[in-house]
Design a protein around this motif. Structure first.
Motif, PDB file in Angstrom:
ATOM      1  N   SER A  75       0.825  -1.214   0.000  1.00  0.00           N
ATOM      2  CA  SER A  75       0.000   0.000   0.000  1.00  0.00           C
ATOM      3  C   SER A  75       0.862   1.268   0.000  1.00  0.00           C
ATOM      4  CB  SER A  75      -0.962   0.002   1.186  1.00  0.00           C
ATOM      5  OG  SER A  75      -0.250  -0.008   2.406  1.00  0.00           O
ATOM      6  N   SER A  76       2.144   1.147   0.338  1.00  0.00           N
ATOM      7  CA  SER A  76       3.065   2.295   0.298  1.00  0.00           C
ATOM      8  C   SER A  76       3.388   2.701  -1.139  1.00  0.00           C
ATOM      9  CB  SER A  76       4.370   1.974   1.027  1.00  0.00           C
ATOM     10  OG  SER A  76       4.117   1.621   2.356  1.00  0.00           O
ATOM     11  N   PHE A  77       3.094   1.834  -2.091  1.00  0.00           N
ATOM     12  CA  PHE A  77       3.348   2.097  -3.503  1.00  0.00           C
ATOM     13  C   PHE A  77       2.043   2.480  -4.203  1.00  0.00           C
ATOM     14  CE2 PHE A  77       6.603  -0.964  -2.192  1.00  0.00           C
ATOM     15  CZ  PHE A  77       7.763  -0.364  -2.675  1.00  0.00           C
ATOM     16  N   ALA A  78       1.257   3.354  -3.601  1.00  0.00           N
ATOM     17  CA  ALA A  78      -0.087   3.680  -4.092  1.00  0.00           C
ATOM     18  C   ALA A  78      -0.085   4.047  -5.579  1.00  0.00           C
ATOM     19  CB  ALA A  78      -0.676   4.818  -3.275  1.00  0.00           C
ATOM     20  N   VAL A  98      -5.469 -17.412 -10.872  1.00  0.00           N
ATOM     21  CA  VAL A  98      -6.626 -16.599 -11.221  1.00  0.00           C
ATOM     22  C   VAL A  98      -6.156 -15.203 -11.636  1.00  0.00           C
ATOM     23  CG1 VAL A  98      -8.175 -17.887  -9.699  1.00  0.00           C
ATOM     24  CG2 VAL A  98      -7.073 -15.808  -8.862  1.00  0.00           C
ATOM     25  N   ARG A  99      -7.019 -14.556 -12.403  1.00  0.00           N
ATOM     26  CA  ARG A  99      -6.753 -13.180 -12.831  1.00  0.00           C
ATOM     27  C   ARG A  99      -7.961 -12.343 -12.441  1.00  0.00           C
ATOM     28  NH1 ARG A  99      -4.367 -12.982 -18.184  1.00  0.00           N
ATOM     29  NH2 ARG A  99      -5.877 -14.621 -18.598  1.00  0.00           N
ATOM     30  N   ALA A 100      -7.696 -11.111 -12.043  1.00  0.00           N
ATOM     31  CA  ALA A 100      -8.760 -10.158 -11.758  1.00  0.00           C
ATOM     32  C   ALA A 100      -8.217  -8.763 -12.087  1.00  0.00           C
ATOM     33  CB  ALA A 100      -9.195 -10.240 -10.288  1.00  0.00           C
ATOM     34  N   ARG A 101      -9.067  -7.777 -12.041  1.00  0.00           N
ATOM     35  CA  ARG A 101      -8.591  -6.423 -12.310  1.00  0.00           C
ATOM     36  C   ARG A 101      -9.118  -5.455 -11.259  1.00  0.00           C
ATOM     37  NH1 ARG A 101     -12.126  -2.958 -14.398  1.00  0.00           N
ATOM     38  NH2 ARG A 101     -14.060  -3.849 -15.180  1.00  0.00           N
ATOM     39  N   LYS A 102      -8.452  -4.347 -11.184  1.00  0.00           N
ATOM     40  CA  LYS A 102      -8.851  -3.307 -10.228  1.00  0.00           C
ATOM     41  C   LYS A 102     -10.051  -2.570 -10.775  1.00  0.00           C
ATOM     42  CE  LYS A 102      -7.177   0.577  -7.614  1.00  0.00           C
ATOM     43  NZ  LYS A 102      -6.060   1.381  -7.189  1.00  0.00           N
ATOM     44  N   SER A 151      -1.910  -0.529  -4.329  1.00  0.00           N
ATOM     45  CA  SER A 151      -0.660  -0.315  -5.059  1.00  0.00           C
ATOM     46  C   SER A 151      -0.851  -0.259  -6.573  1.00  0.00           C
ATOM     47  CB  SER A 151       0.342  -1.428  -4.730  1.00  0.00           C
ATOM     48  OG  SER A 151       0.027  -2.625  -5.428  1.00  0.00           O
ATOM     49  N   MET A 152      -2.039  -0.587  -7.039  1.00  0.00           N
ATOM     50  CA  MET A 152      -2.272  -0.733  -8.469  1.00  0.00           C
ATOM     51  C   MET A 152      -2.902   0.514  -9.088  1.00  0.00           C
ATOM     52  SD  MET A 152      -3.641  -4.662  -8.221  1.00  0.00           S
ATOM     53  CE  MET A 152      -3.897  -4.920  -9.963  1.00  0.00           C
ATOM     54  N   LYS A 153      -2.530   0.749 -10.352  1.00  0.00           N
ATOM     55  CA  LYS A 153      -3.153   1.812 -11.131  1.00  0.00           C
ATOM     56  C   LYS A 153      -4.583   1.399 -11.465  1.00  0.00           C
ATOM     57  CE  LYS A 153       1.111   3.316 -13.337  1.00  0.00           C
ATOM     58  NZ  LYS A 153       1.848   3.442 -14.610  1.00  0.00           N
ATOM     59  N   GLY A 154      -5.398   2.348 -11.909  1.00  0.00           N
ATOM     60  CA  GLY A 154      -6.757   2.037 -12.324  1.00  0.00           C
ATOM     61  C   GLY A 154      -6.762   1.030 -13.469  1.00  0.00           C
ATOM     62  N   ASN A 155      -7.663   0.071 -13.427  1.00  0.00           N
ATOM     63  CA  ASN A 155      -7.821  -0.969 -14.439  1.00  0.00           C
ATOM     64  C   ASN A 155      -6.599  -1.894 -14.552  1.00  0.00           C
ATOM     65  OD1 ASN A 155      -9.750  -2.135 -16.133  1.00  0.00           O
ATOM     66  ND2 ASN A 155      -8.748  -1.288 -17.949  1.00  0.00           N
ATOM     67  N   ALA A 156      -5.768  -1.934 -13.524  1.00  0.00           N
ATOM     68  CA  ALA A 156      -4.602  -2.833 -13.512  1.00  0.00           C
ATOM     69  C   ALA A 156      -5.051  -4.276 -13.294  1.00  0.00           C
ATOM     70  CB  ALA A 156      -3.629  -2.405 -12.403  1.00  0.00           C
ATOM     71  N   THR A 157      -4.130  -5.196 -13.539  1.00  0.00           N
ATOM     72  CA  THR A 157      -4.414  -6.628 -13.454  1.00  0.00           C
ATOM     73  C   THR A 157      -3.624  -7.265 -12.323  1.00  0.00           C
ATOM     74  OG1 THR A 157      -4.802  -6.765 -15.830  1.00  0.00           O
ATOM     75  CG2 THR A 157      -4.245  -8.818 -14.720  1.00  0.00           C
ATOM     76  N   GLY A 180      -6.504  -8.639   3.888  1.00  0.00           N
ATOM     77  CA  GLY A 180      -5.730  -7.418   4.128  1.00  0.00           C
ATOM     78  C   GLY A 180      -4.592  -7.270   3.118  1.00  0.00           C
ATOM     79  N   MET A 181      -3.915  -8.379   2.821  1.00  0.00           N
ATOM     80  CA  MET A 181      -2.838  -8.320   1.831  1.00  0.00           C
ATOM     81  C   MET A 181      -3.388  -7.947   0.453  1.00  0.00           C
ATOM     82  SD  MET A 181      -0.091 -11.168   0.607  1.00  0.00           S
ATOM     83  CE  MET A 181       1.231 -10.667   1.688  1.00  0.00           C
ATOM     84  N   LEU A 182      -4.524  -8.545   0.073  1.00  0.00           N
ATOM     85  CA  LEU A 182      -5.129  -8.213  -1.221  1.00  0.00           C
ATOM     86  C   LEU A 182      -5.572  -6.743  -1.267  1.00  0.00           C
ATOM     87  CD1 LEU A 182      -7.147 -11.484  -1.852  1.00  0.00           C
ATOM     88  CD2 LEU A 182      -5.170 -10.664  -3.177  1.00  0.00           C
ATOM     89  N   LYS A 183      -6.063  -6.210  -0.163  1.00  0.00           N
ATOM     90  CA  LYS A 183      -6.429  -4.784  -0.113  1.00  0.00           C
ATOM     91  C   LYS A 183      -5.192  -3.906  -0.285  1.00  0.00           C
ATOM     92  CE  LYS A 183     -10.667  -5.119   2.595  1.00  0.00           C
ATOM     93  NZ  LYS A 183     -11.357  -4.792   3.864  1.00  0.00           N
TER      94      LYS A 183
END
Length: 180
Positions: A42-45, A176-180, A73-79, A65-68
């Motif tokens: 989360s420090s790499f917002a 598995v794959r998901a996106r933000k 840390s991910m950009k919008g629409n990241a994978t 919590g780890m997934l949150k």
């Protein structure tokens, strides 16, 4: 896909030494390694386009919590690509081993595929896609000259290979794959 930068994050010295060897032999200079735990994600917002969470979730006492943290840390629409050991079944449950699982320490939760999907949804991920779901193979988890570890075969019940030596169900490997 040609990323400008690949960043590996792991608190394991063995992983850091592998990184050093790989970068020295490959000559690739767009790879970095951070000797950190996953809970710092989360420090790499908003920093990452793609996150690979490989073989980590079942070793953390707080997988949601780890997934949150990863989500932050991910950009919008990241994978996100997740590799997770789990158990077979359609119930919304996770196995919580008492001490060890297949002779491994530090295994906290082994989810069913439905539970893994639910964890990702709770962390606000979308578009869950199953890439791979198969029983963990003794070909994959084996001792070699390079890695003289306990094999999966040694960690299964000799009377019933569908169970571990501790009496738990045999693991499945989920990608598995998901996106933000």
């Amino acid at each position: 896909y040609h990323p400008k930068l690949v960043v590996g994050i792991d608190p394991n010295m063995h992983a850091f030494l592998e990184y050093q060897l790989f970068t020295r032999l490959s000559g690739i200079n767009s790879i970095r390694f951070e000797y950190l735990r996953g809970d710092v994600m989360s420090s790499f917002a908003g920093a990452f386009d793609v996150v690979f969470c490989l073989g980590v979730l079942y070793h953390t006492p707080d997988p949601i919590g780890m997934l949150k943290d990863i989500h932050k840390s991910m950009k919008g629409n990241a994978t996100i690509i997740v590799d997770c050991q789990g158990i077979d079944g359609s119930d919304h449950i996770a196995l919580f081993p008492q001490k060890r699982y297949t002779n491994m320490k530090g295994v906290f939760f082994l989810p069913t595929l439905n539970t893994l999907k639910h964890w990702l949804q709770r962390a606000q991920f979308l578009d869950f896609e199953i890439i791979f779901n198969q029983e963990l193979s003794t070909d994959e988890q084996r001792a070699t000259d390079w890695a003289p570890v306990r094999s999966l075969e040694e960690s299964l019940d000799p009377e019933d290979s569908k169970k571990t030596v501790e009496g738990y169900p045999r693991a499945h490997r989920f990608y598995v794959r998901a996106r933000k």
